[in-house]
Motif scaffolding. Structure first.
Motif, PDB file in Angstrom:
ATOM      1  N   UNK A   1     -66.342   4.212  69.114  1.00  0.00           N
ATOM      2  CA  UNK A   1     -66.359   3.578  70.236  1.00  0.00           C
ATOM      3  C   UNK A   1     -66.988   4.085  71.431  1.00  0.00           C
ATOM      4  N   UNK A   2     -67.054   5.405  71.630  1.00  0.00           N
ATOM      5  CA  UNK A   2     -67.533   6.248  72.779  1.00  0.00           C
ATOM      6  C   UNK A   2     -69.077   6.336  72.620  1.00  0.00           C
ATOM      7  N   UNK A   3     -69.552   5.730  71.527  1.00  0.00           N
ATOM      8  CA  UNK A   3     -70.872   6.004  71.316  1.00  0.00           C
ATOM      9  C   UNK A   3     -71.451   4.391  71.426  1.00  0.00           C
ATOM     10  N   UNK A   4     -72.133   3.971  72.662  1.00  0.00           N
ATOM     11  CA  UNK A   4     -72.536   2.792  72.749  1.00  0.00           C
ATOM     12  C   UNK A   4     -73.919   2.263  72.133  1.00  0.00           C
ATOM     13  N   UNK A   5     -74.951   3.290  71.954  1.00  0.00           N
ATOM     14  CA  UNK A   5     -76.276   2.948  71.192  1.00  0.00           C
ATOM     15  C   UNK A   5     -76.870   4.244  71.063  1.00  0.00           C
ATOM     16  N   UNK A   6     -77.903   3.962  70.456  1.00  0.00           N
ATOM     17  CA  UNK A   6     -78.929   5.035  70.129  1.00  0.00           C
ATOM     18  C   UNK A   6     -80.056   5.111  71.088  1.00  0.00           C
TER      19      UNK A   6
ATOM     20  N   UNK B   1     -70.985   9.359  56.664  1.00  0.00           N
ATOM     21  CA  UNK B   1     -71.333   9.415  58.243  1.00  0.00           C
ATOM     22  C   UNK B   1     -70.442   8.576  58.873  1.00  0.00           C
ATOM     23  N   UNK B   2     -70.179   7.364  58.707  1.00  0.00           N
ATOM     24  CA  UNK B   2     -69.316   6.444  59.149  1.00  0.00           C
ATOM     25  C   UNK B   2     -68.087   6.990  59.237  1.00  0.00           C
ATOM     26  N   UNK B   3     -67.562   7.389  58.011  1.00  0.00           N
ATOM     27  CA  UNK B   3     -66.111   7.940  58.310  1.00  0.00           C
ATOM     28  C   UNK B   3     -65.804   9.112  59.282  1.00  0.00           C
ATOM     29  N   UNK B   4     -66.934  10.110  59.248  1.00  0.00           N
ATOM     30  CA  UNK B   4     -67.125  11.140  60.263  1.00  0.00           C
ATOM     31  C   UNK B   4     -67.086  10.606  61.589  1.00  0.00           C
ATOM     32  N   UNK B   5     -67.565   9.464  61.796  1.00  0.00           N
ATOM     33  CA  UNK B   5     -67.865   8.923  63.230  1.00  0.00           C
ATOM     34  C   UNK B   5     -66.680   8.432  63.676  1.00  0.00           C
ATOM     35  N   UNK B   6     -66.009   7.901  62.671  1.00  0.00           N
ATOM     36  CA  UNK B   6     -64.535   7.139  62.977  1.00  0.00           C
ATOM     37  C   UNK B   6     -63.688   8.379  63.328  1.00  0.00           C
ATOM     38  N   UNK B   7     -63.637   9.279  62.769  1.00  0.00           N
ATOM     39  CA  UNK B   7     -62.827  10.550  63.096  1.00  0.00           C
ATOM     40  C   UNK B   7     -63.214  10.915  64.624  1.00  0.00           C
TER      41      UNK B   7
ATOM     42  N   UNK C   1     -72.512  16.989  64.663  1.00  0.00           N
ATOM     43  CA  UNK C   1     -71.228  16.574  65.630  1.00  0.00           C
ATOM     44  C   UNK C   1     -71.272  17.997  66.243  1.00  0.00           C
ATOM     45  N   UNK C   2     -71.726  18.325  67.368  1.00  0.00           N
ATOM     46  CA  UNK C   2     -71.458  19.678  68.049  1.00  0.00           C
ATOM     47  C   UNK C   2     -70.415  19.781  69.069  1.00  0.00           C
ATOM     48  N   UNK C   3     -69.455  20.840  69.131  1.00  0.00           N
ATOM     49  CA  UNK C   3     -68.453  21.161  69.916  1.00  0.00           C
ATOM     50  C   UNK C   3     -68.595  22.220  70.712  1.00  0.00           C
TER      51      UNK C   3
ATOM     52  N   UNK D   1     -62.096  12.545  69.060  1.00  0.00           N
ATOM     53  CA  UNK D   1     -62.151  14.107  69.274  1.00  0.00           C
ATOM     54  C   UNK D   1     -63.572  14.190  70.417  1.00  0.00           C
ATOM     55  N   UNK D   2     -63.438  13.885  71.589  1.00  0.00           N
ATOM     56  CA  UNK D   2     -64.607  13.665  72.432  1.00  0.00           C
ATOM     57  C   UNK D   2     -65.426  14.954  72.710  1.00  0.00           C
ATOM     58  N   UNK D   3     -64.896  16.201  72.161  1.00  0.00           N
ATOM     59  CA  UNK D   3     -65.415  17.411  72.814  1.00  0.00           C
ATOM     60  C   UNK D   3     -66.571  17.638  71.844  1.00  0.00           C
ATOM     61  N   UNK D   4     -66.777  16.628  70.659  1.00  0.00           N
ATOM     62  CA  UNK D   4     -68.119  16.499  69.653  1.00  0.00           C
ATOM     63  C   UNK D   4     -69.268  15.617  70.392  1.00  0.00           C
ATOM     64  N   UNK D   5     -70.262  16.219  70.335  1.00  0.00           N
ATOM     65  CA  UNK D   5     -71.462  15.266  70.608  1.00  0.00           C
ATOM     66  C   UNK D   5     -72.257  15.206  69.539  1.00  0.00           C
ATOM     67  N   UNK D   6     -72.754  13.863  69.005  1.00  0.00           N
ATOM     68  CA  UNK D   6     -73.639  13.790  67.911  1.00  0.00           C
ATOM     69  C   UNK D   6     -75.070  13.738  68.163  1.00  0.00           C
TER      70      UNK D   6
END
Ligand SMILES: NC(=O)C1=CN([C@@H]2O[C@H](COP(=O)(O)OP(=O)(O)OC[C@H]3O[C@@H](n4cnc5c(N)ncnc54)[C@H](OP(=O)(O)O)[C@@H]3O)[C@@H](O)[C@H]2O)C=CC1
Ligand SMILES: O=C(O)C1=N[C@H](C(=O)O)C[C@H](O)C1
Length: 263
Positions: free
Chosen positions: A159-164, A114-120, A216-218, A124-129
């Motif tokens: 970096x574009x996700x600042x919290x949950x 999950x960490x590796x995926x989040x890093x990628x 992660x959805x685009x 790719x800002x078109x994907x929303x977690x």
């Protein structure tokens, strides 16, 4: 090895069975009704204690065990706000603590993926977690400790996700009418969550041991990873392995340190 069990519920019973299978001796079992056993010679003779109780009782149990010189493995979730105080007390007592929201090796692997995926996805800002956890109806805390740990990993790496943010809780054993109302509340809440926050949804159903789903959805596709526990045995085995690992140590440790050492 001599092990003490603190909390003789669903996890306590699974831990006892697996510890005995691995050749360990259970020298003390402490449940809500016999907490005076912390003061027994049997408890003090333990080489490690494994604590799985409740969010409100875990901090005092850890501190009490540490004050008796017994290293502690803690799996109880929902007490993160008291972590600094508890760790200081353990260090002051010269003790040892390894607390983790999930002791399963599979979840450790899942969290790394999950960490590796989040890093990628940082590129790719078109994907929303989105993160969803499903557990049994007896669970006291939400979202699950594991979901919070996975969320923190995503926030660290992307970096574009600042919290949950807590998206809410859906009780799947409720009536159809109640579920419709909960679903509408969750949908309303989801719309209010800003795009730089990771929504975390909790579902409660029957006796589910634990499922965590990161997606992660685009606009054109979706990438989904799932960890699904088949029973509590993976959590219990990891906790017993953690007790074996911490018995000769002093200080505060993380599950990553232990897994990196043994895997
Ligand atoms: N880190 C991980 O891998 C995992 C963590 N968990 C977490 O572990 C915790 C326990 O889960 P589970 O075993 O399913 O829960 P249960 O409710 O089945 O068991 C909790 C037990 O703790 C006992 N207890 C309550 N207060 C005290 C106290 N002050 N001292 C000693 N024992 C006490 C309860 O006794 P009574 O019923 O009499 O009140 C009960 O027997 C939860 O926080 C859960 O989220 C669960 C699975 C995996
Ligand atoms: O309460 C549970 O059962 C579980 N709790 C832990 C959590 O909150 O993450 C770990 C596991 O998912 C089962």
């Amino acid at each position: 090895m001599r092990i003490a069990i603190i909390g003789y519920g669903k996890m306590g019973h699974a831990i006892e069975r697996i510890a005995l299978e691995r050749g360990h001796e259970i020298v003390s079992v402490i449940d809500a009704g016999n907490t005076d056993s912390f003061d027994s010679e049997e408890f003090a003779s333990a080489e490690a204690a494994i604590e799985f109780t409740t969010p409100s009782t875990a901090p005092a149990n850890i501190m009490r065990a540490a004050s008796k010189g017994v290293p502690v493995v803690c799996g109880s979730t929902g007490w993160a706000e008291r972590r600094a105080e508890v760790e200081k007390a353990v260090l002051d007592a010269g003790g040892a603590l390894l607390a983790s929201s999930n002791f399963s090796i599979g979840v450790h692997v899942f969290n790394n993926i999950s960490r590796r995926l989040a890093h990628i996805m940082g590129k790719l800002p078109q994907y929303t977690p989105h993160l969803a956890e499903t557990h049994h109806i007896h669970k006291l805390d939400h979202p699950s400790g594991t979901a919070i740990t996975i969320a923190e990993g995503i926030i660290d790496e992307c970096p574009r996700i600042s919290g949950w943010e807590d998206e809410g809780i859906l009780w799947m054993n409720a009536t159809e009418q109640e579920q419709e109302k909960m679903t509408a509340d969750i949908a309303r809440r989801a719309k209010e969550i800003p795009s730089d926050k990771l929504p975390v949804l909790a579902l409660r159903k029957d006796e589910v041991p634990g499922i965590h789903v990161v997606s992660w959805e685009s606009p054109v596709d979706a990438i989904t990873i799932t960890h699904s526990a088949k029973s509590r045995d993976g959590f219990a085995l990891g906790a017993v392995m953690a007790a074996e690992w911490i018995a000769s140590r002093k200080g505060i440790y993380t599950i990553d340190q232990m897994m990196d050492d043994i895997l």
